[in-house]
Write a protein that holds these residues in place. Structure first.
Motif, PDB file in Angstrom:
ATOM      1  N   ILE B 257       0.830  -1.203   0.000  1.00  0.00           N
ATOM      2  CA  ILE B 257       0.000   0.000   0.000  1.00  0.00           C
ATOM      3  C   ILE B 257       0.865   1.253   0.000  1.00  0.00           C
ATOM      4  CG2 ILE B 257      -1.700   1.304   1.329  1.00  0.00           C
ATOM      5  CD1 ILE B 257      -2.794  -1.444   2.251  1.00  0.00           C
ATOM      6  N   VAL B 258       1.951   1.221   0.784  1.00  0.00           N
ATOM      7  CA  VAL B 258       2.855   2.373   0.804  1.00  0.00           C
ATOM      8  C   VAL B 258       3.391   2.629  -0.600  1.00  0.00           C
ATOM      9  CG1 VAL B 258       5.139   3.124   1.571  1.00  0.00           C
ATOM     10  CG2 VAL B 258       3.516   2.224   3.213  1.00  0.00           C
ATOM     11  N   GLY B 259       3.741   1.571  -1.321  1.00  0.00           N
ATOM     12  CA  GLY B 259       4.266   1.755  -2.670  1.00  0.00           C
ATOM     13  C   GLY B 259       3.182   2.120  -3.665  1.00  0.00           C
ATOM     14  N   GLY B 260       1.954   1.790  -3.354  1.00  0.00           N
ATOM     15  CA  GLY B 260       0.861   2.018  -4.300  1.00  0.00           C
ATOM     16  C   GLY B 260       0.363   0.691  -4.817  1.00  0.00           C
ATOM     17  N   LEU B 261      -0.809   0.262  -4.341  1.00  0.00           N
ATOM     18  CA  LEU B 261      -1.332  -1.052  -4.729  1.00  0.00           C
ATOM     19  C   LEU B 261      -1.456  -1.148  -6.245  1.00  0.00           C
ATOM     20  CD1 LEU B 261      -4.097  -2.002  -2.167  1.00  0.00           C
ATOM     21  CD2 LEU B 261      -2.140  -3.368  -2.836  1.00  0.00           C
ATOM     22  N   GLY B 262      -0.992  -2.244  -6.787  1.00  0.00           N
ATOM     23  CA  GLY B 262      -1.083  -2.444  -8.230  1.00  0.00           C
ATOM     24  C   GLY B 262       0.176  -2.015  -8.956  1.00  0.00           C
ATOM     25  N   ILE B 265       6.781  -1.580  -9.092  1.00  0.00           N
ATOM     26  CA  ILE B 265       7.906  -0.797  -8.577  1.00  0.00           C
ATOM     27  C   ILE B 265       7.598  -0.328  -7.160  1.00  0.00           C
ATOM     28  CG2 ILE B 265       9.187   1.354  -8.858  1.00  0.00           C
ATOM     29  CD1 ILE B 265       9.909   0.201 -11.252  1.00  0.00           C
ATOM     30  N   GLY B 266       6.353   0.093  -6.964  1.00  0.00           N
ATOM     31  CA  GLY B 266       5.934   0.576  -5.653  1.00  0.00           C
ATOM     32  C   GLY B 266       6.074  -0.497  -4.599  1.00  0.00           C
TER      33      GLY B 266
END
Lengths: 273, 336
Positions: B257-262, B265-266
């Motif tokens: 979630i911190v990286g961005g779900l989906g 790279i996140g």
């Protein structure tokens, strides 16, 4: 009243041609709605149907397009323009009527199967893969093809030169007009036998709209029949070989673009005088 | 020499462990993020998928060890990885067939999938414990250290030791290779691109003739690989205990979630953010600060901000902060 036919004078019609007011056969009036679909390349023939189990939106609606032609569906809001196109593409529950492509009945095929049969469809919204690059969008358009897709891609780049410059850029970063070009290019990658565009100029500026229409004419010049739904009725009819005016899911007027533009009724009702 | 000592201490106790832990979290979060991007739900069974795959690897490792097959200085578990991945893949594909496909056909809302995955989690959880037990299992063999404390001291002459366990080095190398292969697959191959296209715009993917069931199958296969590798690396580095893997779910989800779900790279970035935060905050920094700061400012206490027992609170904190400030995550994934 006697039931004996020989006793009432209505049975006596031997003088009806000369007797004034005696005939019962009146001549009806014909409309100009006579779409000739017998030999049309792609035709949705007398389609009646709606979404899901809801009420009918289309009523005996007929839309056809021939090779080398641009056919345009126009009409007021809620007339069933996009619905008509979706019906042809198999996204509607038809209760009556059929769809034929190149003489073949395709009424029972799913949208994906229709793509495989050579129909290219550009939806009105979310018609590109925003996170994929322009080139990847085109590649995905040709997903069903297993042969060499480079010639098709070169052709798309020729039609839309700006896409070649932006081929490695994510499609979501492009402007509205460029996105529409990607969308049309994606649909062209299967080298379809017919191209269907659902409001290609929705939400773009007038200048971009003119350019898009030019591009659509250019695509049409390659020989692909184009069927499109348009909000901008006047401009669309100007480039149309064939126009359909729908009102409440029915064919109201049919004719060449010029005929419809000249038609007093059409002008007053849909083109603002 | 003081700053150098501080750096070595920091590397020894924070950087090296955090890099290894971050790689493990990143691989786990990649699996979560792929499922979220393509199947569109948060898979709560991911931690236990890792446990299950690792269990298969451990059982195979024991089999290999008793047959006298080793992998030289490398852990035998690496040889057993393909077997573990295959078993996990069979489990995931079977689960998809039995559970998730039913809801997919019904076009169920994502929350239904999440709850279904919760049920799947309990089943995996029980099954894993039933087979291998609830206790700690150690299965690392081969060389123990890449850089040992004595070796480092002899080589550099510094007072502070630096230890790099071979499992830590293996973790990082394997993670780099796996991530490189995954990105190559997603960005360069036809199938990978079709997966990204499906994740981006489902309807248009259908229109383009992409077969969703194939995309789903490939996703589960990749997830099986990622989960088993992540679980095995974690187990080699620390130890294998089913309950720990269940708990790993939190930092893994936090990372995704911190990286961005989906966003793949996140997921990697998120994994390292969470790992570094967790290790730094739960490590007593007294020694490091003592080397850096002048005598008068040197701290009296341990400067351990949080006891290690509370390390999961760190993931929670970061999760909440990110959701408040930037709900789409660092790399603009899909909004939660």
């Amino acid at each position: 009243m006697s039931r004996n036919a020989w006793q009432e004078d209505r049975g006596n019609k031997d003088r009806s041609i000369t007797r004034s007011g005696g005939g019962t056969m009146a001549r009806g009036t014909a409309t100009d709605v006579r779409p000739d679909t017998t030999h049309a390349f792609l035709v949705g023939d007398s389609m009646t149907g709606g979404y899901g189990t809801g009420g009918d939106i289309l009523h005996d609606c007929t839309i056809a397009v021939d090779p080398g032609e641009i056919a345009v569906i126009v009409g007021p809001n809620g007339a069933g323009k996009s619905t008509g196109m979706k019906a042809i593409f198999g996204m509607l529950n038809l209760r009556q009527g059929g769809v034929r492509l190149d003489g073949e009945d395709i009424t029972d095929l799913s949208p994906q199967d229709r793509v495989a049969r050579g129909m290219g469809f550009v939806p009105q919204t979310s018609n590109i893969f925003t996170s994929l690059t322009v080139e990847e969008n085109l590649e995905m358009g040709a997903f069903i093809r297993r042969d060499d897709i480079r010639p098709a891609m070169e052709q798309v780049f020729e039609l839309f030169p700006i896409l070649k410059d932006k081929r490695h850029q994510p499609a979501g970063e492009l402007s509205g007009g460029q996105r529409q070009q990607v969308a049309v290019g994606r649909a062209l990658m299967t080298q379809p036998k017919v191209l269907m565009l659902d409001e290609p100029t929705a939400g773009v500026s007038p200048i971009v709209m003119d350019e898009l229409f030019d591009r659509i004419i250019e695509v049409s010049r390659t020989g692909i029949p184009i069927l499109m739904v348009e909000q901008n009725a006047r401009q669309a009819l100007e480039i149309a070989d064939r126009g359909y005016v729908l009102v409440q899911g029915r064919n109201a007027h049919t004719g060449t673009g010029k005929e419809l533009l000249a038609d007093e009724d059409v002008r007053r009702s849909f083109l603002g005088g | 020499m003081e700053p150098l000592h501080a750096l070595v201490t920091l590397a020894n106790f924070v950087i090296v462990p955090a890099v290894a832990y971050g790689s493990q979290l990143a691989l786990g979060a990649l699996g979560v993020t792929l499922i979220y991007g393509i199947l569109r739900f948060s898979n709560f069974a991911h931690g236990d998928t890792m446990a299950f795959g690792t269990m298969a690897v451990i059982l195979t490792t024991w089999g290999l060890q008793s047959a006298g097959i080793g992998f030289g200085p490398l852990p035998t578990a690496l040889l057993a990885l393909p077997v573990g991945i295959a078993v996990a893949a069979a489990l995931l594909l079977g689960t998809d067939r039995v559970v998730y496909r039913f809801y997919r056909d019904k076009k169920a809302v994502p929350v239904t999938f999440v709850i279904a995955s919760l049920g799947v989690m309990f089943v995996y959880n029980g099954f894993t414990r039933f087979v291998i037990g609830v206790d700690d299992q150690r299965f690392a063999d081969g060389a123990r250290f890449l850089v040992s404390a004595r070796g480092f001291r002899d080589a550099t002459g510094l007072d502070e030791p630096l230890v790099i366990k071979s499992t830590q080095a293996i973790t990082v190398v394997v993670a780099v290779v796996v991530v490189a292969v995954l990105f190559w697959f997603l960005n360069r191959t036809r199938t990978g691109k079709s997966m990204r296209a499906y994740s981006d715009n489902e309807d248009l993917a259908l229109l383009s003739g992409i077969n969703p069931e194939r995309v789903v199958t490939y996703t589960w296969l990749i997830v099986a690989g990622l989960a088993t590798i992540a679980g095995t690396l974690y187990g080699l580095d620390k130890s294998f205990k089913p309950f720990t893997y269940f708990q790993l779910l939190l930092p893994i989800f936090a990372a995704a979630i911190v990286g961005g779900l989906g966003s793949p790279i996140g997921a990697i970035a998120g994994g390292f953010v969470i790992a570094f935060a967790e290790v730094t905050i739960t490590y007593p920094l007294k020694k490091v600060l003592g080397y850096f700061l002048p005598e008068s400012l040197a701290p009296d206490g341990l400067v351990q901000l949080l006891s290690t027992d509370y390390k999961f609170a760190v993931s929670f904190m970061i999760l909440i902060i990110v959701l408040l400030i930037r709900p789409t995550g660092l790399f603009r994934g899909k909004s939660v």
